[in-house]
Write an enzyme that holds these catalytic residues in place. Structure first.
Site, PDB file in Angstrom:
ATOM      1  N   PRO A 109      18.989  32.095  53.374  1.00 34.53           N
ATOM      2  CA  PRO A 109      19.051  32.725  52.053  1.00 34.53           C
ATOM      3  C   PRO A 109      20.444  32.727  51.426  1.00 34.53           C
ATOM      4  CG  PRO A 109      18.766  34.361  53.783  1.00 34.53           C
ATOM      5  CD  PRO A 109      18.563  33.027  54.417  1.00 34.53           C
ATOM      6  N   ASN A 110      20.440  32.556  50.132  1.00 37.22           N
ATOM      7  CA  ASN A 110      21.649  32.592  49.283  1.00 37.22           C
ATOM      8  C   ASN A 110      22.553  31.378  49.442  1.00 37.22           C
ATOM      9  OD1 ASN A 110      21.089  35.198  48.090  1.00 37.22           O
ATOM     10  ND2 ASN A 110      21.549  36.056  50.099  1.00 37.22           N
TER      11      ASN A 110
ATOM     12  N   ARG B  15      29.060  31.186  44.851  1.00 39.59           N
ATOM     13  CA  ARG B  15      28.922  32.462  45.576  1.00 39.59           C
ATOM     14  C   ARG B  15      30.201  32.789  46.358  1.00 39.59           C
ATOM     15  NH1 ARG B  15      25.664  32.867  51.242  1.00 39.59           N
ATOM     16  NH2 ARG B  15      25.808  35.123  51.434  1.00 39.59           N
TER      17      ARG B  15
ATOM     18  N   TYR C 132      33.157  31.455  51.062  1.00 42.61           N
ATOM     19  CA  TYR C 132      32.289  30.304  51.346  1.00 42.61           C
ATOM     20  C   TYR C 132      32.783  28.993  50.740  1.00 42.61           C
ATOM     21  CZ  TYR C 132      29.210  34.017  52.903  1.00 42.61           C
ATOM     22  OH  TYR C 132      28.693  35.110  53.566  1.00 42.61           O
TER      23      TYR C 132
ATOM     24  N   ASN D 207      21.702  27.267  59.617  1.00 44.91           N
ATOM     25  CA  ASN D 207      22.528  28.395  59.198  1.00 44.91           C
ATOM     26  C   ASN D 207      21.541  29.444  58.686  1.00 44.91           C
ATOM     27  OD1 ASN D 207      24.131  30.306  58.041  1.00 44.91           O
ATOM     28  ND2 ASN D 207      25.429  28.876  56.893  1.00 44.91           N
TER      29      ASN D 207
ATOM     30  N   ALA E  19      22.041  35.458  56.192  1.00 47.96           N
ATOM     31  CA  ALA E  19      21.908  36.895  56.506  1.00 47.96           C
ATOM     32  C   ALA E  19      20.849  37.157  57.576  1.00 47.96           C
ATOM     33  CB  ALA E  19      21.588  37.667  55.244  1.00 47.96           C
TER      34      ALA E  19
ATOM     35  N   GLU F 111      23.602  26.546  65.786  1.00 48.79           N
ATOM     36  CA  GLU F 111      23.744  27.576  64.739  1.00 48.79           C
ATOM     37  C   GLU F 111      25.098  27.352  64.051  1.00 48.79           C
ATOM     38  OE1 GLU F 111      23.942  31.438  66.574  1.00 48.79           O
ATOM     39  OE2 GLU F 111      24.504  32.450  64.695  1.00 48.79           O
TER      40      GLU F 111
ATOM     41  N   HIS G 160      27.772  28.581  60.853  1.00 45.43           N
ATOM     42  CA  HIS G 160      28.162  29.512  59.790  1.00 45.43           C
ATOM     43  C   HIS G 160      29.418  28.980  59.131  1.00 45.43           C
ATOM     44  CE1 HIS G 160      25.249  32.434  61.095  1.00 45.43           C
ATOM     45  NE2 HIS G 160      25.645  32.184  62.340  1.00 45.43           N
TER      46      HIS G 160
ATOM     47  N   ARG H 109      34.455  39.153  60.411  1.00 44.70           N
ATOM     48  CA  ARG H 109      34.034  39.851  59.190  1.00 44.70           C
ATOM     49  C   ARG H 109      33.483  41.240  59.529  1.00 44.70           C
ATOM     50  NH1 ARG H 109      30.559  35.970  55.605  1.00 44.70           N
ATOM     51  NH2 ARG H 109      30.924  37.694  54.154  1.00 44.70           N
TER      52      ARG H 109
HETATM   53  C1  DQA Z   1      26.864  32.925  56.699  1.00 42.96           C
HETATM   54  C2  DQA Z   1      27.387  34.272  57.214  1.00 42.96           C
HETATM   55  C3  DQA Z   1      26.353  35.363  57.034  1.00 42.96           C
HETATM   56  O1  DQA Z   1      26.849  36.604  57.518  1.00 42.96           O
HETATM   57  C4  DQA Z   1      26.015  35.544  55.570  1.00 42.96           C
HETATM   58  O2  DQA Z   1      24.997  36.499  55.411  1.00 42.96           O
HETATM   59  C5  DQA Z   1      25.670  34.254  54.911  1.00 42.96           C
HETATM   60  C6  DQA Z   1      26.388  33.030  55.270  1.00 42.96           C
HETATM   61  C7  DQA Z   1      27.943  31.835  56.763  1.00 42.96           C
HETATM   62  O3  DQA Z   1      27.586  30.681  56.623  1.00 42.96           O
HETATM   63  O4  DQA Z   1      29.128  32.128  56.900  1.00 42.96           O
HETATM   64  O5  DQA Z   1      24.878  34.238  53.981  1.00 42.96           O
HETATM   65  O6  DQA Z   1      25.811  32.517  57.532  1.00 42.96           O
END
Ligand code: DQA
Length: 188
Positions: free
Chosen positions: A32-33, A40, A45, A96, A99, A120, A122, A129
């Site tokens: 998501p997002n 964003r 990011y 990835n 959240a 995985e 990120h 964080r």
């Molecule tokens: C994320 C880190 C997560 O905590 C966050 O909710 C994201 C992006 C990252 O790629 O750094 O949406 O997965």
């Protein structure tokens, strides 16, 4: 490399139709997002859009002769379904979960159920964080985690999976089945 036969005088016959079958296939899932990448929270990011990130992954995949299938969803259920579907026809997963990393037992269970080598990724270093981002529900069932390297993390994940899967295929191909070994020795 597709199946090929070398005839006399060095003529090599290849069967491109088999190429798709022989190629490693990796599913890349963005949670998501991540569709908002580029706009964003740029300080966290970066400025690369999801399209640009997917193009970079696709470019490397071509160089490595890997077939990638790239998808993004804001829905946990859809991500679970895509992980489950990868059981057939895929050799590995890069994900990835965004959240959902910190909340989703369903995504963890899907990865564990499917049993495919999964990396995985990120973009940010989740361990530096907020505290709630330090826990990853999927970390315990994946091959490895790459965090904090931005888009390069996906490329490293692809290269890493490619290298591991290629080595394991090579081992499978060169392993002589026990029966043939006995036959070769004339013991059966
Ligand atoms: C994320 C880190 C997560 O905590 C966050 O909710 C994201 C992006 C990252 O790629 O750094 O949406 O997965």
């Amino acid at each position: 490399m597709p199946p090929c036969w070398t005839l006399s005088r060095g003529i090599v016959l290849t069967f491109p139709g088999f190429e798709q079958y022989d190629m490693l296939r990796i599913r890349v899932l963005h949670g998501p997002n991540l569709n908002l990448l580029g706009t964003r929270e740029q300080l966290i990011y970066g400025t690369m859009s999801l399209d640009a990130l997917d193009s970079a992954i696709t470019k490397l995949a071509k160089e490595l002769a890997v077939k990638v299938d790239l998808r993004q969803s804001n829905s946990e259920g859809e991500l679970v379904t895509w992980i489950q579907e990868a059981r057939t026809g895929y050799d590995g997963i890069i994900i990835n979960p965004a959240a959902y990393t910190h909340t989703s037992i369903a995504i963890r269970d899907a990865i564990a159920a499917v049993g495919l080598p999964t990396v995985e990724v990120h973009l940010s270093n989740i361990h530096q964080r907020e505290e709630f981002r330090h826990r990853s529900y999927v970390a315990g069932v994946v091959l490895g985690q790459i965090a904090g390297l931005g888009p390069t993390g996906y490329l490293l994940a692809l290269r890493g999976l490619h290298d591991l899967l290629t080595a394991s295929r090579r081992r499978t191909k060169t392993a002589t089945p026990a029966v043939s070994r006995r036959t070769a020795k004339g013991t059966t």
